[in-house]
Design a protein around this motif. Structure first.
Motif, PDB file in Angstrom:
ATOM      1  N   ALA A 275       0.832  -1.201   0.000  1.00  0.00           N
ATOM      2  CA  ALA A 275       0.000   0.000   0.000  1.00  0.00           C
ATOM      3  C   ALA A 275       0.871   1.257   0.000  1.00  0.00           C
ATOM      4  O   ALA A 275       0.495   2.276  -0.601  1.00  0.00           O
ATOM      5  CB  ALA A 275      -0.923  -0.002   1.213  1.00  0.00           C
ATOM      6  N   THR A 276       2.018   1.189   0.636  1.00  0.00           N
ATOM      7  CA  THR A 276       2.926   2.343   0.648  1.00  0.00           C
ATOM      8  C   THR A 276       3.371   2.685  -0.765  1.00  0.00           C
ATOM      9  O   THR A 276       3.365   3.862  -1.171  1.00  0.00           O
ATOM     10  CB  THR A 276       4.156   2.046   1.528  1.00  0.00           C
ATOM     11  OG1 THR A 276       3.715   1.839   2.870  1.00  0.00           O
ATOM     12  CG2 THR A 276       5.137   3.187   1.487  1.00  0.00           C
ATOM     13  N   ARG A 277       3.751   1.656  -1.540  1.00  0.00           N
ATOM     14  CA  ARG A 277       4.172   1.913  -2.917  1.00  0.00           C
ATOM     15  C   ARG A 277       3.009   2.454  -3.752  1.00  0.00           C
ATOM     16  O   ARG A 277       3.204   3.309  -4.622  1.00  0.00           O
ATOM     17  CB  ARG A 277       4.726   0.629  -3.541  1.00  0.00           C
ATOM     18  CG  ARG A 277       6.002   0.125  -2.861  1.00  0.00           C
ATOM     19  CD  ARG A 277       6.581  -1.071  -3.587  1.00  0.00           C
ATOM     20  NE  ARG A 277       7.758  -1.608  -2.900  1.00  0.00           N
ATOM     21  CZ  ARG A 277       7.715  -2.565  -1.987  1.00  0.00           C
ATOM     22  NH1 ARG A 277       6.536  -3.112  -1.646  1.00  0.00           N
ATOM     23  NH2 ARG A 277       8.809  -2.984  -1.402  1.00  0.00           N
ATOM     24  N   LEU A 278       1.817   1.982  -3.471  1.00  0.00           N
ATOM     25  CA  LEU A 278       0.648   2.439  -4.219  1.00  0.00           C
ATOM     26  C   LEU A 278       0.343   3.907  -3.929  1.00  0.00           C
ATOM     27  O   LEU A 278       0.029   4.678  -4.839  1.00  0.00           O
ATOM     28  CB  LEU A 278      -0.558   1.571  -3.860  1.00  0.00           C
ATOM     29  CG  LEU A 278      -1.889   1.959  -4.522  1.00  0.00           C
ATOM     30  CD1 LEU A 278      -1.812   1.766  -6.042  1.00  0.00           C
ATOM     31  CD2 LEU A 278      -3.028   1.129  -3.928  1.00  0.00           C
ATOM     32  N   PHE A 279       0.444   4.300  -2.661  1.00  0.00           N
ATOM     33  CA  PHE A 279       0.071   5.657  -2.258  1.00  0.00           C
ATOM     34  C   PHE A 279       1.243   6.624  -2.210  1.00  0.00           C
ATOM     35  O   PHE A 279       1.058   7.782  -1.841  1.00  0.00           O
ATOM     36  CB  PHE A 279      -0.609   5.628  -0.887  1.00  0.00           C
ATOM     37  CG  PHE A 279      -1.969   5.012  -0.894  1.00  0.00           C
ATOM     38  CD1 PHE A 279      -2.976   5.524  -1.695  1.00  0.00           C
ATOM     39  CD2 PHE A 279      -2.241   3.895  -0.121  1.00  0.00           C
ATOM     40  CE1 PHE A 279      -4.239   4.954  -1.711  1.00  0.00           C
ATOM     41  CE2 PHE A 279      -3.498   3.315  -0.128  1.00  0.00           C
ATOM     42  CZ  PHE A 279      -4.505   3.849  -0.921  1.00  0.00           C
ATOM     43  N   LEU A 283       1.085  10.672  -1.201  1.00  0.00           N
ATOM     44  CA  LEU A 283       1.741  11.127   0.018  1.00  0.00           C
ATOM     45  C   LEU A 283       2.914  12.044  -0.287  1.00  0.00           C
ATOM     46  O   LEU A 283       3.153  13.037   0.422  1.00  0.00           O
ATOM     47  CB  LEU A 283       2.216   9.922   0.833  1.00  0.00           C
ATOM     48  CG  LEU A 283       1.114   9.033   1.422  1.00  0.00           C
ATOM     49  CD1 LEU A 283       1.715   7.785   2.066  1.00  0.00           C
ATOM     50  CD2 LEU A 283       0.282   9.801   2.448  1.00  0.00           C
ATOM     51  N   MET A 284       3.650  11.742  -1.348  1.00  0.00           N
ATOM     52  CA  MET A 284       4.773  12.598  -1.726  1.00  0.00           C
ATOM     53  C   MET A 284       4.276  13.978  -2.172  1.00  0.00           C
ATOM     54  O   MET A 284       4.891  15.010  -1.853  1.00  0.00           O
ATOM     55  CB  MET A 284       5.597  11.936  -2.831  1.00  0.00           C
ATOM     56  CG  MET A 284       6.892  12.675  -3.163  1.00  0.00           C
ATOM     57  SD  MET A 284       7.916  11.797  -4.364  1.00  0.00           S
ATOM     58  CE  MET A 284       8.490  10.433  -3.354  1.00  0.00           C
ATOM     59  N   SER A 285       3.161  14.007  -2.877  1.00  0.00           N
ATOM     60  CA  SER A 285       2.579  15.290  -3.291  1.00  0.00           C
ATOM     61  C   SER A 285       2.200  16.123  -2.068  1.00  0.00           C
ATOM     62  O   SER A 285       2.463  17.327  -2.011  1.00  0.00           O
ATOM     63  CB  SER A 285       1.350  15.055  -4.170  1.00  0.00           C
ATOM     64  OG  SER A 285       1.691  14.360  -5.360  1.00  0.00           O
ATOM     65  N   VAL A 319      11.153  15.715   5.876  1.00  0.00           N
ATOM     66  CA  VAL A 319      11.300  14.403   6.515  1.00  0.00           C
ATOM     67  C   VAL A 319      10.439  13.371   5.803  1.00  0.00           C
ATOM     68  O   VAL A 319      10.896  12.268   5.480  1.00  0.00           O
ATOM     69  CB  VAL A 319      10.921  14.484   8.006  1.00  0.00           C
ATOM     70  CG1 VAL A 319      10.963  13.099   8.648  1.00  0.00           C
ATOM     71  CG2 VAL A 319      11.858  15.433   8.746  1.00  0.00           C
ATOM     72  N   LEU A 320       9.185  13.720   5.549  1.00  0.00           N
ATOM     73  CA  LEU A 320       8.289  12.792   4.855  1.00  0.00           C
ATOM     74  C   LEU A 320       8.772  12.509   3.439  1.00  0.00           C
ATOM     75  O   LEU A 320       8.682  11.374   2.961  1.00  0.00           O
ATOM     76  CB  LEU A 320       6.879  13.369   4.823  1.00  0.00           C
ATOM     77  CG  LEU A 320       6.121  13.330   6.151  1.00  0.00           C
ATOM     78  CD1 LEU A 320       4.825  14.115   6.050  1.00  0.00           C
ATOM     79  CD2 LEU A 320       5.835  11.894   6.553  1.00  0.00           C
ATOM     80  N   LEU A 321       9.290  13.528   2.773  1.00  0.00           N
ATOM     81  CA  LEU A 321       9.808  13.321   1.418  1.00  0.00           C
ATOM     82  C   LEU A 321      10.956  12.315   1.437  1.00  0.00           C
ATOM     83  O   LEU A 321      11.029  11.427   0.573  1.00  0.00           O
ATOM     84  CB  LEU A 321      10.280  14.658   0.842  1.00  0.00           C
ATOM     85  CG  LEU A 321      10.817  14.622  -0.592  1.00  0.00           C
ATOM     86  CD1 LEU A 321       9.713  14.224  -1.572  1.00  0.00           C
ATOM     87  CD2 LEU A 321      11.405  15.981  -0.981  1.00  0.00           C
ATOM     88  N   GLY A 322      11.848  12.424   2.410  1.00  0.00           N
ATOM     89  CA  GLY A 322      12.956  11.475   2.505  1.00  0.00           C
ATOM     90  C   GLY A 322      12.490  10.058   2.783  1.00  0.00           C
ATOM     91  O   GLY A 322      12.987   9.098   2.199  1.00  0.00           O
TER      92      GLY A 322
END
Length: 477
Positions: A275-279, A283-285, A319-322
């Motif tokens: 699910a992380t790869r899917l979203f 999330l990056m946006s 932090v989230l981007l990394g």
């Protein structure tokens, strides 16, 4: 005492401090302050000893304790240090004495109760970081609400009730959804493997279909995103920072916000990898929007506490981007950025609190001339400002550079494969560095020129108040 025993002592020492406060004489404020500072210093020394003994070449948990708590439900009291939490535990222990000492002259009402609340939130934050059982993690996660509610609600500003209720409602809403996801996750593990366990190591082994992972990740992510906070769930943060006492602002910015990013790193992404790869694009946006939007909001603020509050949204977006780069170098940059932001934002709030408690105004235009009046103070403030900007050789530069390097490293192969969004987002994220320099230098220029930016009655009053109370580091005689 074993290393595991020392870690338990580090965790429970604040509760021991609460007991000492209850047993101490009532009305002896100076003794209470010294007692609180002593407990925090002991905790920091023990944590530093554990950090020195931590072996970063060894994978997995170190200094582990695992004892049955509710064994029939698979709940164990399990704590330990690993590469995810060791620096954050050290950060929490380091800031404890600074928070206590910074409140010496600022808090003169219900002093014993105030330091008891600081001890309780220190205990809850430390427990959240060292917990290795999801049930224990959730208990500590929720326990943080109570002392922070009281810190803002009792010792906060004029709109403290509004800020407190907003903070609690936002956080409680996300926590309820996470609790439902925790229960479903444990039942799913039991149904698929026959094992009933809340241990992180067991839950990671659960093999869930993509649709289930997606729902559970959404529940966890909402709770963590509120705590970060990520745009558009950020509106509670400026109110909480503005109304909180200086100690509350330092705790919020330096440690409490890291609970959200730590949750993503330790739980959200490892538990639900598909699910992380899917979203990741979504999330990056949102992470990049947080970087740019938070910086733009900080750029137009005239409230000195709001400038730092909105800058936190921008920095935690990095932090989230990394983390979302899913690259080792990006994740390492995210951890460095968390620690760097904790030190820099916590330091800025302490220094802003020092002048606010004497001038009783947060308006940037009311200040000016501090470079001549408080030369040593101004030097330290500029060091923190340049670290926030990300000047090379500072921790801010190291964290942001590694985060952006990880983002570009992950985006480039995707761009070559025809997926241009990650590369576009990485490019846009670079603009946050420029915006960060603009708002922090505007902030510094509002405080340190020889004359106030706006020659108003408020500015003259603030200046005279500082002159009449020369108690800051580097104050003119």
């Amino acid at each position: 005492m074993s290393d595991a025993g020392v870690l338990n002592l580090v965790l429970f020492l604040p509760l021991f401090g609460v007991g000492l406060l209850l047993a101490s004489p009532t009305g002896e404020h100076d003794f209470t302050r010294r007692l609180a500072l002593g407990v925090m210093i002991v905790q920091f020394v023990l944590t530093a000893w554990l950090y020195a003994r931590f072996d970063n070449s060894v994978a997995g948990l170190q200094f582990e304790t695992r004892l049955p708590w509710i064994a029939d439900w698979g709940v164990y009291y399990q704590i330990g240090l690993d590469g995810y939490n060791v620096l954050l535990v050290m950060l929490t222990a380091f800031l404890g004495p600074l928070v206590v000492a910074g409140a010496f002259s600022a808090i003169d009402k219900d002093v014993k109760l105030f330091y008891a609340m600081v001890f309780l939130i220190q205990f809850a934050m430390m427990g959240t970081f060292v917990a290795q059982d999801l049930f224990v993690f959730y208990v500590f996660w929720e326990a943080m609400l109570i002392p922070m509610f009281l810190l803002i609600g009792i010792w906060g500003g004029e709109r403290r009730i509004y800020a407190t209720l907003k903070f609690v409602l936002y956080t409680a809403f996300g926590s309820i959804l996470m609790l439902a996801a925790v229960i479903y996750l444990v039942y799913s593990l039991q149904a698929t493997t026959g094992v009933t366990s809340f241990a992180f190591a067991d839950l990671v082994e659960a093999r869930l279909p993509l649709d289930v992972q997606s729902v559970l990740l959404a529940a966890f992510a909402l709770s963590f995103a509120i705590k970060v906070p990520m745009v558009p769930l950020h509106t509670w943060l400026p109110d909480a920072h503005v109304e909180a006492p200086t100690a509350g602002s330092v705790i919020l910015a330096a440690v409490l916000l890291k609970m959200g990013t730590y949750g993503f790193m330790k739980l959200g992404f490892p538990l639900f990898p598909d699910a992380t790869r899917l979203f990741t694009p979504v999330l990056m946006s949102l992470a990049v929007i947080s970087i740019v939007y938070g910086a733009c909001l900080a750029l137009v603020q005239d409230d000195i506490k709001k400038i730092i509050a909105y800058s936190s949204i921008s920095h935690l977006g990095y932090v989230l981007l990394g983390l979302l780069s899913l690259e080792l170098i990006g994740i390492q940059g995210a951890v460095i950025q968390m620690v760097s932001h904790g030190l820099v934002a916590g330091g800025l709030f302490l220094m802003v609190g020092m002048v606010y408690e004497r001038c009783h105004t947060r308006e940037l235009g009311a200040y000016g001339g501090l470079a001549k009046l408080l030369p040593v103070y101004s030097v330290f403030f500029m060091i923190l400002t340049l670290a926030s900007v990300g000047l090379p050789s500072t921790s801010g530069f190291t964290g942001e550079f590694l985060v952006l390097l990880g983002a570009f490293k992950a985006a480039w192969p995707q761009a070559q494969a025809g997926q241009s969004l990650p590369l576009v987002l990485a490019v846009v994220a670079v603009s946050g560095v420029v915006l960060g320099a603009l708002y922090m230098l505007r902030f510094a220029l509002g405080l340190f020129p020889d004359e106030p930016m706006r020659k108003t009655e408020l500015a003259a009053k603030a200046y005279q108040q500082l002159v009449s109370t020369p108690r800051l580091p580097g104050s003119a005689p």
